[in-house]
Design an enzyme around this catalytic site. Structure first.
Site, PDB file in Angstrom:
ATOM      1  N   PRO A   2       0.715  -1.240   0.141  1.00 30.55           N
ATOM      2  CG  PRO A   2      -1.470  -1.314   1.460  1.00 30.55           C
ATOM      3  CD  PRO A   2       0.349  -1.785   0.741  1.00 30.55           C
ATOM      4  CD  GLU A   3       3.399   3.353  -3.915  1.00 34.09           C
ATOM      5  OE1 GLU A   3       3.985   3.785  -2.447  1.00 34.09           O
ATOM      6  OE2 GLU A   3       3.912   2.931  -4.399  1.00 34.09           O
TER       7      GLU A   3
END
Length: 271
Positions: A2-3
């Site tokens: 996840p960014e």
């Protein structure tokens, strides 16, 4: 992994269900995450959650008895479910609320983390204390990026991905932002002019803000018991498109490795 936008969407999804709620219990099924979950996480039992904050890709759960530091790692996900919801494989920890609901953390690869701090971790915790500015705040500006870049021979792509320079500009957003700014990702950060940084900084902000906005509008439901939260569909110009045609000039996009990460760019549009 996840960014920053996905983590921010997660924060926005869980915060309304957690804030002002009392913690009835902390159930740890497997302590073997990136770092072993410490016994100290149980210190928050009986406390009230006052705020859910994000710093870089860490979530900080403020309580009246300390702070929980949560990182999703490469495969972690958070769901708010009724406490009696069937536990499935890789459900490693529950933050049980007095309301009858719980925050459940599932992490197949176990690269996430749950830690405890008595003081606000952004001030002195080794994981957060030396992080650069948040990209969507005024602290991240042209003057900051230009000044810290002087003398740097590091490629601009790995430079803006350095969390000591600015947090949260992950691989996807570095590729996209440099394409929109017309900057070759291999160029030395210290040799890029101030004028080009004046173009790059607002593009980074706009790219991340748009991703967060899209995530918010396409989010499914953080109270779903049978799946992952839905994230946004990304509108990608170069990332993951190596060998395909550039949407801007029609040339062939080139894919290389920079800092051990896939890097895609247009040799015609990016100088």
């Amino acid at each position: 992994m996840p960014e920053l936008p996905e983590v921010e969407v997660s924060r926005r999804g869980i915060a309304p269900h957690l804030e002002n709620q009392q913690i009835a219990d902390v159930v740890v099924r497997d302590r073997r995450l990136r770092w072993p979950i410490p016994e100290a996480v149980s210190k928050v039992v009986g406390a009230t959650i006052t705020r859910v904050e994000r710093r870089a890709k860490y979530l900080i759960i403020h309580t009246t008895q300390g702070y929980l530091i949560v990182h999703l790692g490469m495969s972690g996900a958070l769901r708010v479910v009724p406490t009696d919801t069937l536990v499935v494989k890789h459900d490693h920890i529950d933050l049980v609320l007095a309301s009858g609901w719980c925050l459940r953390f599932n992490d197949p690869r176990r690269f996430g983390c749950w830690l405890y701090s008595e003081e606000h971790p952004a001030l002195n915790h080794p994981l957060l204390a030396k992080l650069g500015p948040e990209p969507l705040t005024a602290a991240f500006n042209v003057e900051h990026l230009y000044s810290v870049s002087r003398g740097k021979l590091q490629a601009i792509k790995t430079f803006i991905m350095d969390n000591h320079v600015v947090v949260g500009v992950g691989n996807i957003y570095a590729n996209e932002s440099l394409f929109k700014a017309g900057i070759n990702p291999k160029r030395a950060a210290g040799k890029i002019s101030r004028a080009r940084y004046e173009r790059l900084v607002p593009i980074i902000k706009e790219t991340l803000a748009k991703a967060i906005e899209q995530g918010g509008t396409t989010l499914q439901d953080f109270t779903q018991a049978d799946g992952q939260p839905g994230y946004f569909k990304q509108e990608l110009m170069v990332y993951g498109r190596g060998g395909k045609l550039c949407m801007q000039c029609g040339g062939r996009l080139k894919e290389i490795r920079l800092g051990q990460r896939s890097t895609v760019y247009c040799t015609q549009c990016q100088r």
